[in-house]
Design an enzyme around this catalytic site. Structure first.
Site, short mmCIF file in Angstrom:
data_model
loop_
_atom_site.label_atom_id
_atom_site.label_comp_id
_atom_site.label_asym_id
_atom_site.label_seq_id
_atom_site.Cartn_x
_atom_site.Cartn_y
_atom_site.Cartn_z
CG PHE A 1 62.88 -10.09 -41.05
CD1 PHE A 1 63.75 -10.78 -40.23
CD2 PHE A 1 63.33 -9.63 -42.28
CE1 PHE A 1 65.06 -11.01 -40.62
CE2 PHE A 1 64.63 -9.87 -42.68
CZ PHE A 1 65.51 -10.57 -41.85
CE LYS B 1 60.50 -3.61 -50.00
NZ LYS B 1 60.89 -5.02 -49.91
#
Lengths: 564, 178
Positions: free
Chosen positions: A112, A162
């Site tokens: 995503f 991340k």
């Protein structure tokens, strides 16, 4: 003490003296935003679209010379930033763009909001990095700032997964950086400088052609000394305006497609061309076969790849503009009696004949507002002291032609990529960099709509911009080309529906003023600049079919201009 | 200063360029991307790490006028990861290319192919009842000549490594002192 990757990013920005970051949050950068939340040293400016963040950082960089910093999330955050990165790349603007990336273990899985940011941005950055290990973070930031700001500047993208922003390591910011593969040239080659000086001294019909490199390289003072000590004529590119004062009699204005008659004719007929921090762009040269047919060319540029790329030059000097001109100026100062005074006098007589053509004249008695008139009145209302940003099209050319820029970094526009939508967000960056100064964005009703959402950002941060909307109801430059070259078939160059810009500005919490008569132009401008703490959107309803003159059609030489 | 008429620039020539580049992910795509973005011609490109694992060495064959190749070299040098670049064509150098060919080798062709491989100082490195796999090294002209000599033989598969190059003499190209 151990810090997280996100905290290290903040520390790196602090170490580089960064005061503003322009950005927009998202999943992949949440750790970084959390670190921003816990500190006050670096202020984050929240835009309304990532393109706005890049242009704002770009405007900040152009107005200050310091690198602009952008923070966006992965996927659409990064792709929305692409136009702004390319804009900065084409104009060699130092910028650091931090893009979030999906966690390391998901890279390549079509996760995503995953996109190959390094791959997508590769052709539009000076360099880019993907951080694989939090231990590399500080060194990569150091390298990124070093690469972005030295040599020929440019944007650098740092893509950070991340998980890396959550991992911890000891932080130490390197004080020095040495890269075995990157050594930008600073000083020019002495032998080449000597050859250049010989040509400069013996010139009969010299011409100085300076560009954005002079501004980027902080070489304005040196350029002024150089030009004035010689008394030679100078023309500047769209990107170079302000490096040499427009008000100086030695200045012939801008050259190129919409340059002045005197500048382009002098280019065509000169015997020695001194190109300084300019790159012989196709909008400047016109037809390469017909370019400066009689000239020996000297080219000073920090980027060796710019030399002899489009036009073969006789004396290349690779180096930064300021130190190279310092070296040349030191030699020129030793000349007591120039041998070419008579020739130079004759040359100026010829140039002044071209000047007498008054190529920028326009109808002064029009009952409809002429766009040129608005720019001239803006100049008067601001005493020539405003920072002026622009979008792209006719209004951009009018701004360049009619607002005489006397200072470097005062004129901020997208010259290389020609990005509509640049002007408003860029002006935000300029205003943040210079809080007390007048900042005007000259735009058109088409360009302004490309990043209009940033009016909301301006409200949030109380940025008192003055928006000069030259509203002719057309994509003016497209329409002009269609008039000249497509027998007035105005295909898609107008909007059947335009917003009420006054109401639009007011709905964002700003002041809107509509101006429809020439006699109301100056009072409206004065009123706008009186409102020192409000953004004022001035909607000038201008002559619908005014054209930008002079114009060099594609494929023509600089001596083959269309005049009014 | 005298500027003589120079017609050489209009002539397209093959150039062999050696590049030392940081051995990092994406380094190859920076080079390949540069060629497609600027519409430069790329004939072959080989890349592998050197004795120093932090560096890769590339050999790139391109063709173009002197002016274009000069631009190619400047643009390659401008890539932040490029440590060093040499246009080998400017100086004496050696070139080698490796070719592997799988040919049909039956009846008379079986001896014929063996003879040709010997003439070209090559080897047969794999065989079946009906095929040979050949290995030959040499400069590009030799490889081209081999292919010409094998024209009447049925080739099932051909793979060429692309050229490798190195300057002649005692001087090295690396970062290390000689």
């Amino acid at each position: 003490m151990e810090l997280t990757g996100a905290e290290i990013i903040i520390e790196c920005l602090k170490a580089e003296g960064i005061d503003y970051v322009f950005g927009y949050p998202g999943g992949a950068v949440l750790h970084i935003y959390d670190a921003f939340y816990k500190q006050d040293d670096v202020q984050h400016i929240l835009v309304r679209h990532e393109q706005g963040a890049t242009h704002a950082a770009d405007g900040y960089a152009r107005a200050t010379g310091k690198p602009g910093v952008v923070l966006v999330t992965s996927g659409p955050g990064a792709t929305n930033a692409v136009t702004g990165i390319a804009t900065a790349y084409m104009d060699s603007i130092p910028m650091i763009v931090i893009t979030g990336q999906v966690p390391s273990h998901l890279i390549g899985n079509d996760a995503f909001q995953e996109v190959d940011s390094v791959g997508i941005t590769r052709p539009i950055v000076k360099h880019n990095f993907l951080i694989n290990d939090v231990k590399d973070m500080a060194l990569i930031f150091k390298k990124a700032f070093y690469v972005a700001t030295t040599g020929r500047p440019g944007p650098v993208v740092i893509d950070i997964p991340k998980d890396i922003t959550a991992e911890k390591t000891e932080f130490e910011y390197p004080s020095k950086i040495e890269m075995r593969s990157y050594h930008p040239t600073v000083k020019g080659h002495n032998g080449q400088i000597r050859r250049a000086i010989e040509l400069i001294k013996s010139a009969q019909r010299p011409m100085i052609y300076s560009g954005g490199g002079v501004i980027l390289g902080n070489g304005s003072e040196q350029l002024r000394t150089f030009t004035r000590s010689l008394g030679y004529p100078i023309t500047q590119t769209l990107m170079g305006l302000g490096a040499f004062p427009a008000s100086d009699p030695l200045s012939l204005g801008m050259l190129g497609m919409h340059g002045t008659y005197e500048a382009n004719m002098s280019m065509h007929h000169c015997d020695v061309l001194i190109a300084i921090g300019a790159r012989f762009d196709d909008r400047v040269t016109g037809s390469l076969e017909k370019f400066c047919p009689e000239a020996k060319i000297i080219h000073i540029d920090v980027d060796p790849a710019s030399i002899s790329k489009n036009v073969k030059v006789d004396v290349p000097i690779v180096g930064e503009v300021a130190p190279v001109l310092d070296a040349i100026n030191a030699e020129l100062a030793k000349i007591t009696e120039p041998s070419n005074l008579g020739a130079i006098e004759k040359w100026w007589a010829q140039i002044n004949e071209w000047r007498a053509q008054d190529c920028l004249k326009y109808d002064q008695n029009s009952k409809i507002i002429k766009p040129q008139y608005v720019v001239e009145e803006l100049y008067k209302a601001t005493h020539g002291d405003a920072f002026v940003t622009s979008d792209v099209g006719q209004h951009q050319m009018f701004a360049a032609q009619y607002y005489g820029f006397d200072k470097p970094r005062q004129w901020i526009n997208s010259g290389g990529l020609g990005t509509m939508g640049f002007g408003l967000p860029a002006a935000m960056g300029v205003q943040l960099a210079h809080p007390g100064e007048m900042v005007a964005c000259i735009t058109g009703e088409s360009s302004i709509q490309m990043c209009i959402q940033e009016l909301s950002t301006c409200k949030q941060y109380s940025l008192p911009l003055k928006i000069i909307n030259l509203n002719n109801g057309y994509m003016g430059m497209v329409r002009q080309w269609q008039e000249f070259f497509y027998e007035k078939r105005y295909a898609m160059s107008y909007f059947d529906a335009l917003p009420d810009f006054v109401a639009l500005a007011e709905s964002y919490g700003h002041v809107g003023i509509k101006v429809e008569k020439p006699e109301d132009v100056r009072p409206a401008l004065d009123e706008a600049f009186k409102q020192k703490d409000r953004l004022v959107f001035l909607d000038f309803i201008t002559d619908r079919e005014e054209n930008v003159y002079p114009m060099i059609p594609t494929g023509a030489g600089l001596n083959e201009m269309i005049l009014v | 200063m005298v500027y003589e008429a120079d017609n050489s620039e209009a002539v397209e020539m093959k150039h062999i360029i050696s590049i030392l580049i940081e051995n990092e992910a994406g380094a190859l795509s920076r080079v390949a991307g540069l060629f497609s973005a600027r519409a430069y011609n790329i004939e072959s490109l080989t890349v592998a790490p050197t004795d120093d694992p932090s560096l890769s060495r590339m050999t790139l064959v391109t063709s173009g006028t002197d002016e274009i190749v000069e631009q190619v070299c400047k643009q390659l040098n401008k890539l932040i990861d490029v440590v060093k670049l040499v246009n080998l064509t400017d100086d004496v150098h050696v070139e080698r290319e490796l070719i592997l060919i799988k040919v049909k080798a039956e009846n008379e062709a079986r001896d014929e192919v063996k003879r040709i491989v010997d003439i070209f100082n090559g080897h047969i490195i794999d065989m079946t009842d009906t095929t040979y796999t050949l290995e030959v090294t040499g400069d590009s002209e030799k490889i081209d000549a081999l292919l010409k000599a094998l024209e009447h033989i049925t080739m099932l598969e051909v793979v060429r490594s692309g050229q490798l190059g190195m300057g002649r003499g005692a001087k090295g190209m690396g970062c290390k002192p000689c």
